[in-house]
Design a protein around this motif. Structure first.
Motif, PDB file in Angstrom:
ATOM      1  N   LEU A   1     -11.451  38.663  11.885  1.00 41.00           N
ATOM      2  CA  LEU A   1      -9.975  38.276  12.496  1.00 41.00           C
ATOM      3  C   LEU A   1      -8.988  39.490  12.273  1.00 41.00           C
ATOM      4  O   LEU A   1      -8.123  39.905  13.510  1.00 41.00           O
ATOM      5  CB  LEU A   1      -9.284  37.064  11.882  1.00 41.00           C
ATOM      6  CG  LEU A   1     -10.028  35.834  12.047  1.00 41.00           C
ATOM      7  CD1 LEU A   1      -9.394  34.622  11.266  1.00 41.00           C
ATOM      8  CD2 LEU A   1      -9.977  35.355  13.654  1.00 41.00           C
ATOM      9  N   GLU A   2      -8.957  40.270  11.408  1.00 44.14           N
ATOM     10  CA  GLU A   2      -8.242  41.284  11.028  1.00 44.14           C
ATOM     11  C   GLU A   2      -8.614  42.502  12.062  1.00 44.14           C
ATOM     12  O   GLU A   2      -7.973  42.911  12.546  1.00 44.14           O
ATOM     13  CB  GLU A   2      -8.424  41.622   9.506  1.00 44.14           C
ATOM     14  CG  GLU A   2      -7.339  42.782   9.250  1.00 44.14           C
ATOM     15  CD  GLU A   2      -7.819  43.112   7.565  1.00 44.14           C
ATOM     16  OE1 GLU A   2      -6.655  43.259   7.014  1.00 44.14           O
ATOM     17  OE2 GLU A   2      -8.931  43.466   7.288  1.00 44.14           O
ATOM     18  N   ARG A   3      -9.791  42.789  12.231  1.00 48.77           N
ATOM     19  CA  ARG A   3     -10.510  43.776  13.112  1.00 48.77           C
ATOM     20  C   ARG A   3      -9.874  43.604  14.659  1.00 48.77           C
ATOM     21  O   ARG A   3      -9.935  44.478  15.213  1.00 48.77           O
ATOM     22  CB  ARG A   3     -11.688  44.125  12.768  1.00 48.77           C
ATOM     23  CG  ARG A   3     -12.085  44.593  11.453  1.00 48.77           C
ATOM     24  CD  ARG A   3     -13.516  45.185  11.243  1.00 48.77           C
ATOM     25  NE  ARG A   3     -13.876  45.766  10.065  1.00 48.77           N
ATOM     26  CZ  ARG A   3     -15.171  45.915   9.743  1.00 48.77           C
ATOM     27  NH1 ARG A   3     -16.052  46.032  10.734  1.00 48.77           N
ATOM     28  NH2 ARG A   3     -15.256  46.610   8.509  1.00 48.77           N
ATOM     29  N   SER A   4      -9.994  42.224  14.948  1.00 45.82           N
ATOM     30  CA  SER A   4     -10.082  41.960  16.290  1.00 45.82           C
ATOM     31  C   SER A   4      -8.415  41.550  16.621  1.00 45.82           C
ATOM     32  O   SER A   4      -8.079  41.162  17.708  1.00 45.82           O
ATOM     33  CB  SER A   4     -10.550  40.463  16.336  1.00 45.82           C
ATOM     34  OG  SER A   4     -11.978  40.794  16.480  1.00 45.82           O
TER      35      SER A   4
ATOM     36  N   GLN B   1      -0.591  39.153   7.501  1.00 42.25           N
ATOM     37  CA  GLN B   1      -0.487  39.424   6.246  1.00 42.25           C
ATOM     38  C   GLN B   1      -1.162  38.527   5.273  1.00 42.25           C
ATOM     39  O   GLN B   1      -1.640  39.005   4.107  1.00 42.25           O
ATOM     40  CB  GLN B   1       1.003  39.319   5.947  1.00 42.25           C
ATOM     41  CG  GLN B   1       1.318  40.005   4.305  1.00 42.25           C
ATOM     42  CD  GLN B   1       0.928  41.275   4.074  1.00 42.25           C
ATOM     43  OE1 GLN B   1       1.301  42.401   4.833  1.00 42.25           O
ATOM     44  NE2 GLN B   1      -0.049  41.498   2.966  1.00 42.25           N
ATOM     45  N   ARG B   2      -1.260  37.126   5.546  1.00 46.61           N
ATOM     46  CA  ARG B   2      -1.835  36.265   4.680  1.00 46.61           C
ATOM     47  C   ARG B   2      -3.460  36.644   4.810  1.00 46.61           C
ATOM     48  O   ARG B   2      -4.063  36.482   3.755  1.00 46.61           O
ATOM     49  CB  ARG B   2      -1.781  34.881   5.141  1.00 46.61           C
ATOM     50  CG  ARG B   2      -0.380  34.266   4.658  1.00 46.61           C
ATOM     51  CD  ARG B   2      -0.445  32.861   5.079  1.00 46.61           C
ATOM     52  NE  ARG B   2      -1.103  31.942   4.408  1.00 46.61           N
ATOM     53  CZ  ARG B   2      -1.466  30.674   4.849  1.00 46.61           C
ATOM     54  NH1 ARG B   2      -0.732  30.251   5.911  1.00 46.61           N
ATOM     55  NH2 ARG B   2      -2.213  29.889   4.105  1.00 46.61           N
ATOM     56  N   ILE B   3      -3.734  36.997   5.744  1.00 51.30           N
ATOM     57  CA  ILE B   3      -5.117  37.302   6.148  1.00 51.30           C
ATOM     58  C   ILE B   3      -5.602  38.598   5.305  1.00 51.30           C
ATOM     59  O   ILE B   3      -6.872  38.365   4.597  1.00 51.30           O
ATOM     60  CB  ILE B   3      -5.748  37.449   7.460  1.00 51.30           C
ATOM     61  CG1 ILE B   3      -5.526  36.245   8.116  1.00 51.30           C
ATOM     62  CG2 ILE B   3      -7.208  38.172   7.636  1.00 51.30           C
ATOM     63  CD1 ILE B   3      -5.716  36.231  10.082  1.00 51.30           C
TER      64      ILE B   3
ATOM     65  N   ASP C   1      -4.148  28.872  14.848  1.00 56.95           N
ATOM     66  CA  ASP C   1      -3.658  29.389  13.375  1.00 56.95           C
ATOM     67  C   ASP C   1      -3.667  28.313  12.498  1.00 56.95           C
ATOM     68  O   ASP C   1      -3.832  28.562  11.597  1.00 56.95           O
ATOM     69  CB  ASP C   1      -1.864  29.788  13.485  1.00 56.95           C
ATOM     70  CG  ASP C   1      -1.632  31.243  14.080  1.00 56.95           C
ATOM     71  OD1 ASP C   1      -2.757  32.160  14.239  1.00 56.95           O
ATOM     72  OD2 ASP C   1      -0.328  31.740  14.118  1.00 56.95           O
ATOM     73  N   SER C   2      -3.484  27.026  13.187  1.00 58.11           N
ATOM     74  CA  SER C   2      -3.441  25.861  12.199  1.00 58.11           C
ATOM     75  C   SER C   2      -4.759  25.686  11.612  1.00 58.11           C
ATOM     76  O   SER C   2      -5.031  25.186  10.486  1.00 58.11           O
ATOM     77  CB  SER C   2      -2.984  24.386  12.831  1.00 58.11           C
ATOM     78  OG  SER C   2      -4.173  24.372  13.967  1.00 58.11           O
TER      79      SER C   2
ATOM     80  N   ASN D   1      -4.528  36.278  15.529  1.00 55.86           N
ATOM     81  CA  ASN D   1      -3.525  35.466  14.696  1.00 55.86           C
ATOM     82  C   ASN D   1      -2.740  36.353  13.900  1.00 55.86           C
ATOM     83  O   ASN D   1      -2.427  36.356  12.842  1.00 55.86           O
ATOM     84  CB  ASN D   1      -4.450  34.711  13.712  1.00 55.86           C
ATOM     85  CG  ASN D   1      -5.612  33.994  14.154  1.00 55.86           C
ATOM     86  OD1 ASN D   1      -6.590  34.406  14.425  1.00 55.86           O
ATOM     87  ND2 ASN D   1      -5.101  32.670  14.518  1.00 55.86           N
ATOM     88  N   SER D   2      -1.943  36.938  15.023  1.00 52.60           N
ATOM     89  CA  SER D   2      -0.996  37.963  14.526  1.00 52.60           C
ATOM     90  C   SER D   2       0.089  37.621  13.207  1.00 52.60           C
ATOM     91  O   SER D   2       0.532  38.113  12.228  1.00 52.60           O
ATOM     92  CB  SER D   2      -0.139  38.916  15.577  1.00 52.60           C
ATOM     93  OG  SER D   2       0.413  37.963  16.236  1.00 52.60           O
TER      94      SER D   2
END
Length: 429
Positions: free
Chosen positions: A206-209, A217-219, A173-174, A212-213
């Motif tokens: 990242l969103e489709r996979s 929302q930020r993504i 995440d970082s 980084n749950s």
């Protein structure tokens, strides 16, 4: 109608008005011509000429190079495994004095995925570890307060996250957070369209996979910001940023539908502008051609999450040689200026018509009194020194058509005209 029914009706209405990015169909012969321009480069299997983006672009296109593709991928594997994984010996140390950069390693991993290969095993794990190490180094350079800058660029940073994502490798995440922050706080719009588009492709993956749950929302929000930035960057001619950043921007915009932003009209305008410029032969750089070919096949780098390696593709054959080139070429004069040194350098250089700016630099060096150095990059060689003057931290040699028109192409792709003056100017960024 109950509340649930009203919600579903509203959701359906919103989906109905969502626009998709569609570009005009390009003549198949023009597409083939673009693909043919990559074939000679696939014959250049030396260390400095191998370019993974060529393989990625063809695999996502409607074209194929047959056994030449297999040989090219084999050469890529030998080179990258020797330079990144194998211990350097006295025999191969000369070939690997400069290891592939973070961006080049990321593109190589995209090439493997384009062949439907998942990175795995001991060698694969070392490649993943190397790319994650690169990202950690860049994260430290940016700093915890985001006041620093990556050693390379946010473009390569986003490309590396994308490469790990399509191989289903989790990125901390970082690390993702640094890219999110760069997009979220770009108030001055100083980030290039290329960088923003690459960041958006990484976020889309990242969103489709479902990675980084905690940042999901930020993504999602950042993806909307990226699309808005790209659409706002459209020029009156139709390009997103400039002609050479448009293919990657279109990849991002075609990756998902949007509503209320005029997406359809913007893509149609961009596609029409690209069609005209392709007909004029403006696309010569392997990287930009490799980014454009997937768009023409309605594909993007995000499709490498689940690549279709069985899709039919037309076989490319080398274009017949132009017999008109056998006559004695016209000689033109190009003036080269370097004002960033003392004393300033100015000299007229005679070269054959159609020569690249790199040819002009080579001829000037042969004539004496001028020297330069280059380094390989994702988009071709770029200047690192002129007249012995090296670029410092956050400096680069800018190419200009005198007096103040920046060139959009690099030294290997730009072809000066007779009587033109080219200036090499050391600038900070």
């Amino acid at each position: 109608m109950g509340s649930l029914g009203a919600f579903l009706f509203l959701l359906g209405a919103l989906e109905a008005v969502a626009e998709i990015c569609v570009t005009p169909r390009m003549d198949s012969q023009l597409v083939v011509k673009l693909g043919q321009s990559l074939l000679p480069r696939m014959d250049q299997l030396s260390r400095e000429n191998l370019n993974p983006s060529i393989y990625v672009g063809l695999r996502l296109s409607s074209l194929q190079a047959g056994t030449k593709e297999d040989l090219y991928l084999h050469s890529l594997k030998l080179d990258y495994q020797r330079c990144l994984l194998g211990p350097a010996t006295s025999d191969d140390a000369g070939d690997c004095q400069t290891k592939p950069s973070m961006g080049q390693l990321a593109l190589y991993m995209l090439a493997l995925r384009a062949n439907c290969e998942f990175i795995g095993g001991h060698k694969g794990d070392r490649l993943v570890s190397q790319l994650k190490w690169f990202l950690e180094e860049e994260k430290r350079a940016i700093g915890h307060n985001h006041k620093g800058h990556p050693h390379t660029s946010y473009y390569q940073y986003g490309l590396s996250i994308l490469a790990l994502c399509v191989h289903q490798k989790l990125v901390h995440d970082s690390v993702v957070g640094k890219l999110l922050y760069a997009v979220e706080h770009d108030h001055q719009d100083h980030l290039s369209v290329d960088m923003v588009a690459m960041a958006g492709l990484a976020f889309t993956c990242l969103e489709r996979s479902y990675f980084n749950s905690d940042l999901r929302q930020r993504i999602t929000t950042a993806l909307g910001t990226v699309r808005e930035k790209i659409l706002r960057a459209q020029t009156p001619e139709g390009y997103f940023g400039n002609v050479y950043s448009t293919p990657l921007a279109l990849q991002l915009l075609t990756s998902s539908p949007m509503s209320g932003l005029g997406l359809g009209a913007a893509c149609l305008k961009a596609g029409t502008a690209l069609l005209a410029i392709v007909q004029d032969g403006a696309f010569q750089n392997a990287l930009t051609i490799s980014q454009l070919l997937p768009v023409l096949n309605h594909k993007t780098y995000v499709d490498l999450i689940f690549p279709d390696c069985q899709a039919p593709r037309a076989l490319l054959v080398r274009a017949p040689e132009d017999l008109s080139s056998s006559h004695t070429p016209e000689v033109i004069s190009v003036t080269l200026k370097v004002p960033s040194i003392l004393p300033p350098y100015t000299r007229a250089v005679s070269v054959s018509a159609g020569s690249s700016l790199e040819d002009v630099l080579k001829k000037a060096q042969e004539l004496g009194g001028f020297t330069y150095g280059t380094q390989a990059s994702l988009s071709g060689p770029f200047l690192t020194s002129v007249m012995g003057k090296l670029t410092g931290d956050r400096e680069f040699w800018q190419l200009l058509q005198a007096p103040d028109t920046p060139l959009l192409q690099g030294i290997a792709d730009y072809r000066p005209q007779d009587g033109e003056t080219i200036e090499l100017r050391l600038v900070s960024w």
